[in-house]
Each structure stands twice: as structure tokens, then as C-alpha cells.
Design a protein around this motif. Structure first.
Motif, PDB file in Angstrom:
ATOM      1  N   GLN A  60       0.698  -1.183   0.068  1.00  0.00           N
ATOM      2  CA  GLN A  60      -0.047   0.102   0.003  1.00  0.00           C
ATOM      3  C   GLN A  60       0.782   1.324  -0.092  1.00  0.00           C
ATOM      4  O   GLN A  60       1.696   1.520   0.904  1.00  0.00           O
ATOM      5  N   VAL A  61       0.673   1.927  -1.103  1.00  0.00           N
ATOM      6  CA  VAL A  61       1.408   3.445  -1.142  1.00  0.00           C
ATOM      7  C   VAL A  61       0.552   4.336  -0.305  1.00  0.00           C
ATOM      8  O   VAL A  61      -0.720   4.696  -0.434  1.00  0.00           O
ATOM      9  N   LEU A  62       1.419   5.099   0.695  1.00  0.00           N
ATOM     10  CA  LEU A  62       0.633   5.962   1.725  1.00  0.00           C
ATOM     11  C   LEU A  62       1.141   7.529   1.453  1.00  0.00           C
ATOM     12  O   LEU A  62       2.427   7.639   1.666  1.00  0.00           O
ATOM     13  N   ALA A  63       0.320   8.409   0.856  1.00  0.00           N
ATOM     14  CA  ALA A  63       0.910   9.635   0.347  1.00  0.00           C
ATOM     15  C   ALA A  63       0.475  10.640   1.733  1.00  0.00           C
ATOM     16  O   ALA A  63      -0.592  10.459   2.304  1.00  0.00           O
ATOM     17  N   PRO A  64       1.267  11.529   1.863  1.00  0.00           N
ATOM     18  CA  PRO A  64       0.795  12.513   2.994  1.00  0.00           C
ATOM     19  C   PRO A  64      -0.282  13.480   2.392  1.00  0.00           C
ATOM     20  O   PRO A  64      -0.881  13.962   3.289  1.00  0.00           O
ATOM     21  N   ALA A  73       2.759  -4.500   3.802  1.00  0.00           N
ATOM     22  CA  ALA A  73       4.140  -3.570   3.534  1.00  0.00           C
ATOM     23  C   ALA A  73       3.450  -2.103   3.007  1.00  0.00           C
ATOM     24  O   ALA A  73       2.539  -2.021   2.511  1.00  0.00           O
ATOM     25  N   VAL A  74       4.166  -1.144   3.122  1.00  0.00           N
ATOM     26  CA  VAL A  74       3.913   0.221   2.883  1.00  0.00           C
ATOM     27  C   VAL A  74       4.913   1.036   2.226  1.00  0.00           C
ATOM     28  O   VAL A  74       6.104   0.853   2.742  1.00  0.00           O
ATOM     29  N   GLY A 130       2.067   6.853   9.289  1.00  0.00           N
ATOM     30  CA  GLY A 130       2.384   6.265   8.005  1.00  0.00           C
ATOM     31  C   GLY A 130       3.277   4.926   8.442  1.00  0.00           C
ATOM     32  O   GLY A 130       3.073   3.621   7.922  1.00  0.00           O
ATOM     33  N   ILE A 131       4.379   5.089   9.070  1.00  0.00           N
ATOM     34  CA  ILE A 131       5.136   4.026   9.405  1.00  0.00           C
ATOM     35  C   ILE A 131       4.350   2.695  10.109  1.00  0.00           C
ATOM     36  O   ILE A 131       4.652   1.757  10.045  1.00  0.00           O
ATOM     37  N   THR A 132       3.705   3.231  11.100  1.00  0.00           N
ATOM     38  CA  THR A 132       3.110   2.055  11.849  1.00  0.00           C
ATOM     39  C   THR A 132       2.118   1.496  11.340  1.00  0.00           C
ATOM     40  O   THR A 132       1.439   0.398  11.641  1.00  0.00           O
TER      41      THR A 132
END
Length: 202
Positions: free
Chosen positions: A30-34, A141-142, A162-164
């Protein structure tokens, strides 16, 4: 990179890297953008990742509400739908498209849910989403892009959130100075909750 070069060789490399960790490039990562907007925002990344990972234009597809929905796409429910029993943040895969019936079939955890084309405003592409939207969720995974274009959102607590979200693997991609800015910037300003006024009026 978010240009067309994503679709020429890089998907193969990306899938190979994922396979090294026993991960499926679409299902597990999963891509997580700010933030939502911009080339490196969730919307821009969704368009680039869709082209890279599911860009076969021969697959059945439909254009609705500013998105192209294609069989094989990873999608997210954007609001609660109690009738369908799918809820805000649920992730599924488009497994069928019936043009005559005017509906998609989306699989959520092994359950097929029909979506008439007119209800596709409830669904967005989900190769990428915002860190805010991912709160409360976990993924194998992120990948988190961190760039100075996100400077208005770069906060320590946002990066921590995001990291968690990652259970097995977390990858930060971008500029070191952007990450340094985020780590230095705390979001511990005064909170104007009006709690004191509310308690006084009781």
C-alpha cells in the motif's frame, strides 16, 4: 517517477522486488501519501500506478466520476454502505464488468459485491491513499513518498502514523531533507477544543 516510464520495465522490477519479500505487488503493498493533491499525491500516484500495474487497455473498463475503473484494479470504498455491508476504507478488487447490466463486481475479502455504474462515486482507486485515510488500518507493506512538495503536511506524527501502518515492511522514498523537516516538525500546538468553556457551562 510518475511519468510514463513507470510502464516500461519498472513494474517488472517492482514485482520482482516484492517477490523477494513474498509480497504481491498489488494486494500486499500500500502506497501512503502525505496528501491527496499533486503529482506525488494519492490521486496522481493512483493514476501512475494503475497504468504501471494494471495498464492493459484490452481489459473491460468504464470511465466514471473522473476515474477509469478496470477489471483487476485495486479499489477502496470511500463511505459506509450498510446495505452492501462495505465500509469506509474497505479495500477490494474489481473482478468483473457487465456493460449490459451496467455494473461492476468488486470482491471484498472473498465476497462479491455488485456496484451499478451510477454508484461508483463510492469507490476510488486504492493503489495509493493518504496516510490520514489509512489511520486504523494495517498492511503487509507500505511505501511512503516523502518530498518537499508535501511540505505543508510534513509532521512527525504523520510520518509516525504512516510507518506504523506497515506490518512486515516499510519503505520511505523521496528526499532526505523532506524527511528531516517532518522529523523536526512537531504538531503539538495548542488545541482549541473549548472543553473548559463547555465544563464551565455545565
Amino acid at each position: 517517477r510518475t511519468d510514463r516510464s513507470l510502464s516500461s520495465g519498472r513494474p517488472v522490477q517492482f514485482r520482482a522486488h516484492c517477490a523477494r519479500f513474498g509480497l504481491d505487488a498489488v494486494r500486499d503493498v500500500q502506497v501512503l501519501a502525505p496528501m491527496q493533491r499533486g503529482v506525488l499525491g494519492a490521486r496522481g500516484l493512483n493514476l501512475a500506478l494503475q497504468e504501471a500495474l494494471n495498464g492493459d487497455v484490452s481489459k473491460p473498463s468504464i470511465e466514471k466520476f473522473g476515474w477509469t475503473y478496470r477489471v483487476g484494479d485495486k479499489v477502496m470504498q470511500a463511505e459506509n454502505d450498510y446495505e452492501k455491508e462495505v465500509y469506509n476504507g474497505d479495500i477490494g478488487t474489481i473482478v468483473g464488468l457487465d456493460a449490459e447490466e451496467g455494473e461492476l463486481a468488486i470482491e471484498f475479502d472473498g465476497r462479491l459485491v455488485p456496484y451499478p455504474f451510477g454508484e461508483l462515486d463510492q469507490v476510488t482507486l486504492a493503489y495509493a491513499t493518504t496516510i490520514h485515510k489509512a489511520q486504523g488500518s494495517e498492511y503487509p507493506a507500505v511505501v511512503i513518498p516523502v518530498a518537499m512538495t508535501h511540505y505543508m503536511m510534513l509532521r512527525r506524527n504523520l510520518i509516525y502514523t504512516g510507518i506504523t501502518r506497515g506490518k512486515r515492511l516499510v519503505v520511505l522514498v523521496g528526499q532526505k531533507r523532506a524527511l528531516a523537516l517532518a522529523v523536526r516538525t512537531s504538531d503539538e500546538g495548542r488545541r482549541w477544543s473549548k472543553l473548559r468553556d463547555w465544563l464551565a457551562n455545565r
